[in-house]
Write a protein that holds these residues in place. Structure first.
Motif, short mmCIF file in Angstrom:
data_model
loop_
_atom_site.label_atom_id
_atom_site.label_comp_id
_atom_site.label_asym_id
_atom_site.label_seq_id
_atom_site.Cartn_x
_atom_site.Cartn_y
_atom_site.Cartn_z
N UNK A 34 38.82 36.65 44.84
CA UNK A 34 39.70 35.58 45.31
C UNK A 34 39.33 34.27 44.62
N UNK A 35 40.32 33.43 44.40
CA UNK A 35 40.06 32.07 43.92
C UNK A 35 39.55 31.27 45.12
N UNK A 36 38.27 30.94 45.11
CA UNK A 36 37.66 30.29 46.26
C UNK A 36 38.35 28.97 46.61
N UNK A 37 38.83 28.27 45.61
CA UNK A 37 39.47 26.97 45.86
C UNK A 37 40.79 27.12 46.61
N UNK A 38 41.39 28.30 46.55
CA UNK A 38 42.68 28.52 47.21
C UNK A 38 42.52 29.09 48.62
N UNK A 43 46.06 42.67 47.03
CA UNK A 43 45.95 41.25 47.32
C UNK A 43 47.30 40.56 47.24
N UNK A 44 47.26 39.25 47.37
CA UNK A 44 48.50 38.46 47.30
C UNK A 44 48.33 37.33 46.30
N UNK A 45 49.47 36.71 45.97
CA UNK A 45 49.43 35.60 45.02
C UNK A 45 48.83 34.35 45.61
N UNK A 52 43.41 28.92 35.99
CA UNK A 52 42.86 27.67 36.55
C UNK A 52 41.64 27.91 37.43
N UNK A 53 41.30 29.17 37.68
CA UNK A 53 40.19 29.49 38.58
C UNK A 53 38.85 29.10 37.96
N UNK A 72 35.97 28.95 40.54
CA UNK A 72 35.03 29.53 41.51
C UNK A 72 35.66 30.79 42.11
N UNK A 73 34.85 31.85 42.23
CA UNK A 73 35.36 33.14 42.68
C UNK A 73 34.58 33.60 43.91
N UNK A 74 35.32 34.07 44.93
CA UNK A 74 34.71 34.79 46.05
C UNK A 74 35.00 36.26 45.82
N UNK A 75 33.95 37.06 45.72
CA UNK A 75 34.08 38.49 45.44
C UNK A 75 33.95 39.29 46.74
N UNK A 76 34.97 40.07 47.05
CA UNK A 76 34.98 40.91 48.26
C UNK A 76 34.47 42.31 47.93
#
Length: 801
Positions: free
Chosen positions: A268-272, A320-322, A329-330, A332-336
């Motif tokens: 996931x894009x952590x910023x979003x 996932x979703x948009x 532009x990502x 920072x990443x949160x990895x599940x």
């Protein structure tokens, strides 16, 4: 599951070839459906350095590139211009081959300039579906090196068939474990160490699980400072060969580790993520989400979602979703990395019509113990390929369940497998398959089942593992003794023979209701008092159980004729019901198997035949075919059948003097009342009577070796004498003389000069002897015997020729 041989050898360094590995895995129960060689058509491509890129003099869209191959310079015409001087690119010079072209490349003149081969895109090399740009290689690629050899593309792919109970084989390490157990080559798990930065993951993100039953464990790692770009070329090539599309370095890292370790993950894009939070919850009834395939999907309260503090960002274990998708532009990443209950994932995926690599693995069952190791390896790759930093630690909610312990008795294994299995055999097999074993006080072997073996739950599962390890070839081919059971009962088998005989005769089978009306009973001459009345009929005009199959067949025929079917010949094999013996030892209901047929309209004709209506002789021919197929001899036609039949076009059917049924045409008045425009021929036989005289033994006779002696004989008999009885008497008289005869009736005549009350029956008779040619004198003696028999039985007179 497609497994690259080079990838497999990184975890289990076996020296077996692809063909030998395919045979080995198939013997161990992991069937290999095919051996693929995706880069077999790639040869002669080399690494070249671009020296100059300039415009094509004859085209605005093309350009010219001068390249150094390490052994000289070449000029090629290029359709795109994403490379620059100094870049390293793959060059296919004249004579080289690429997988997308059927023939080797040559020198071609393009718009007035000769092109010495071509520069290649990833799609043309078979390393990625991307074909819109020339592949620019890393700066450390050696100029002049063979591209295929430099990037390890001289590889084979094993296409392994994965059964639903073995999800561990949906990963390279799962297949590598099987090879290690079968060959004794040590298995080396992937390196999951990961360098970490100073920051902590728990300070950068939070995880809240609201449904621990559907999500027993959820782990998140955080990688900061990533730069989205392509993944390494070797990784793209492996993903493509395994059937997956390379996307970006971050997404490719999760897919790469999923293929390698079997654990689906999602970045996931952590910023979003609103509040930098992950919330695992059930969907609200009617909630909607737009998935990564840009489709809005309605959800139910049974669906499990991955959400942030404000909205859903993914369907757990499916897609996932948009809303929080990783993009250019990502940073920072949160990895599940999580474990989701298989049943819930399967229901959601089926309802939504989605089938992804992730849900295929989750619904079969992933290894809950592998969640942190897979996250560590994927985080390491993301950091290495994107220049990011992995924050220290992970946000880990939940835990892996306790390992199952399953016991197996060597004595039981010996009994099931049919050969002696010792305690040491069981221990060696289970240990070799990665299970910890110990011996209990009562001699049983207790195995601790690792998390990746979701299929091992019972003793019989461990016995199967023992024989897999030792080899199925050790199981003997002798079947254990069993009592013979099953098969068709004789009545059922006989009904099948009746059906087959009538189908061969050209009739079509139908099934009708077992209920009839009072009018149907009256038509067949059966009074209602002799029929069984239904206590709760389905319709007022179907108040009785049928005593004949004919009314139902006639109704079906009538529907066909009414729908402009020119002709139909139908039959049915079924039960007829009669009142039985109401006494204490009797049965109040007598059920009997009947076979009936009905014909109406014009049967199919050939172009050389005149169209005609089906009649008595068609029905009689079907009865003859049925009798022949049942092996019934000595049957004959008797007198008229009575109502509702035509008095002169019907007869009873008798077998060895026992009445078996009727055959004939309906009386014209009855046919007209039922709505038929012409003749209707029917027959109905008691299958119980037929079964008593039928035989399943085929009798073969030699083809006659000697010619027949022919005689045409005409006899004057009483008007009521059945022609069939006369024909049978002729045969019997001939056989009494030690001869055989073929007897055919060819004429029936009444009127002058035949006396009133008498008729003339003319027969064509062929006499034969099995061992000689008959003389005329012998034939004359046989005729004299026939005349004597018919005179005694029918008061017959031989007409003079």
């Amino acid at each position: 599951m497609k497994v690259l041989l080079s990838w497999l050898r990184e975890l289990c360094p076996t020296g077996l070839s692809a063909e030998e590995l395919a045979e080995l895995l198939t013997r161990k129960g992991a069937g290999v459906e095919a051996i693929l060689r995706p880069w077999e058509g790639l040869s002669g491509v080399v690494v070249a350095r671009v020296l100059e890129v300039r415009d094509h003099p004859g085209s605005e869209k093309l350009c010219l590139a001068r390249v150094d191959t390490g052994s000289g310079e070449l000029e090629v015409v290029v359709g795109v211009r994403n490379m620059a001087a100094g870049d390293l690119v793959p060059l296919a010079p004249p004579g080289a081959r690429v997988p997308t072209l059927p023939e080797p490349l040559g020198r071609r003149e393009i718009r007035g300039v000769v092109s010495n081969g071509m520069l290649c895109s990833p799609r043309e090399l078979g390393v990625s579906p991307e074909g819109g740009a020339i592949l620019v290689l890393p700066p450390d690629a050696p100029v002049g090196a063979d591209f295929k050899e430099a990037y390890g593309l001289d590889d084979a792919v094993l296409d392994v068939e994965v059964t639903p109970n073995r999800p561990d084989l949906m990963s390279v390490i799962g297949v590598a474990r099987e090879v290690a157990a079968a060959t004794g080559v040590p298995f080396t798990p992937p390196d999951t160490t990961v360098p970490e930065g100073d920051g902590k993951a728990e300070d950068a993100a939070t995880v809240e699980v609201l449904d621990h039953e559907r999500c027993p464990r959820y782990l998140a790692r955080v990688i900061r400072g990533v730069a989205i770009g392509p993944s390494p070329l070797r990784v793209q090539a492996r993903l493509t060969a395994a059937g997956m599309r390379p996307i970006s370095n971050v997404v490719d890292a999760t897919n790469y580790v999923m293929l390698e370790m079997g654990q689906p993950m999602h970045p996931f894009d952590l910023a979003l993520l609103e509040g930098s939070a992950i919330v695992v919850r059930r969907a609200e009834e009617g909630e909607r989400i737009v998935t990564l395939d840009d489709v809005e999907r309605p959800l139910t309260a049974e669906d499990l979602l991955i959400a942030d503090r404000a909205r859903a960002v993914g369907i757990a274990g499916v897609m996932g979703s948009a809303a929080a998708e990783v993009s250019d532009r990502t940073t920072d990443v949160l990895l599940e990395s999580a474990y989701f209950a298989p049943v819930g994932i399967m229901r959601t995926a089926r309802r939504l019509g989605l089938r992804t690599e992730a849900n295929m693995r989750f619904e079969r069952g992933v290894d809950p113990e592998r969640i942190p190791r897979a996250a560590d390896r994927a985080s390491r790759f993301i950091a290495e390929w994107s220049g990011g930093t992995v924050l220290a630690g992970a946000v880990d909610v939940g835990e892996a369940p306790m390992r199952r312990k399953v016991s197996v008795r060597p004595s039981r294994a010996s009994l099931v497998l049919g050969y002696e299995v010792s305690r040491e055999d069981v221990q060696e097999a289970l240990s070799g398959l990665g299970m910890s074993v110990e011996v209990s006080d009562d001699g049983e072997i207790v195995a601790e089942v690792p998390g990746y073996r979701v299929d091992v739950e019972r003793e019989i599962d461990l016995i199967e593992e023992v024989v897999r390890f030792q080899g199925y070839e050790r199981v003997g081919e002798t079947l254990p003794p069993v009592r013979q059971t099953g098969g068709y009962d004789p009545e059922h088998a006989f009904r099948g023979r009746l059906r087959e005989a009538l189908v061969r005769a050209g009739l079509r089978e139908t099934q009708t209701f077992s209920f009839v009306s009072e009018e149907d009973l009256a038509m067949m001459g059966h009074p209602p008092g002799g029929a069984i009345r239904v206590a709760n009929p389905i319709a007022a005009d179907q108040a009785y159980l049928r005593t004949s199959l004919v009314p139902g067949l006639l109704a079906t025929l009538r529907r066909n004729i009414a729908r402009q079917v020119p002709g139909a010949a139908l039959f049915e094999v079924g039960r007829a019901f009669f009142t039985g013996d109401p006494g204490p030892d009797g049965k109040p209901l007598d059920e009997r198997d009947h076979v009936a047929l009905a014909m109406a309209g014009s049967p199919p004709v050939h172009w050389w035949e005149d169209e005609r209506e089906g009649d008595f002789f068609d029905a009689k021919g079907a009865v003859e075919a049925l009798m022949d197929a049942m092996g019934i001899e000595g049957w004959a036609l008797g007198g008229p059948a009575g109502e509702p039949f035509h008095p002169g076009r019907s007869a009873s059917v008798e077998v060895a003097g026992e009445t078996a049924g009727t055959v004939g045409e309906l009386h014209p008045a009855v046919a007209e009342r039922l709505g038929f425009p012409g003749r209707v021929a029917v027959a109905e036989l008691d299958a119980t009577v037929l079964a008593g005289h039928a035989t399943s033994e085929l009798v073969y006779r030699d083809v006659p070796r000697f010619p027949p002696v022919h005689r045409d004989l005409a006899f004057v008999v009483g008007e009521g004498a059945p022609a069939g009885a006369v024909r049978r008497a002729i045969r019997e008289a001939t056989e009494a003389a030690g001869l055989t005869a073929s007897v055919q009736l060819f004429d029936v005549f009444t009127g002058e000069p035949v006396p009133a009350g008498r008729k003339s029956l003319a027969f064509s008779v062929d006499f034969r002897a099995p061992d000689r040619t008959l003389t005329d004198e012998e034939a004359d003696r046989a005729v004299a015997g026939i005349v004597e028999r018919l005179s005694a039985d029918f008061a017959a007179e031989l007409r003079a020729g």
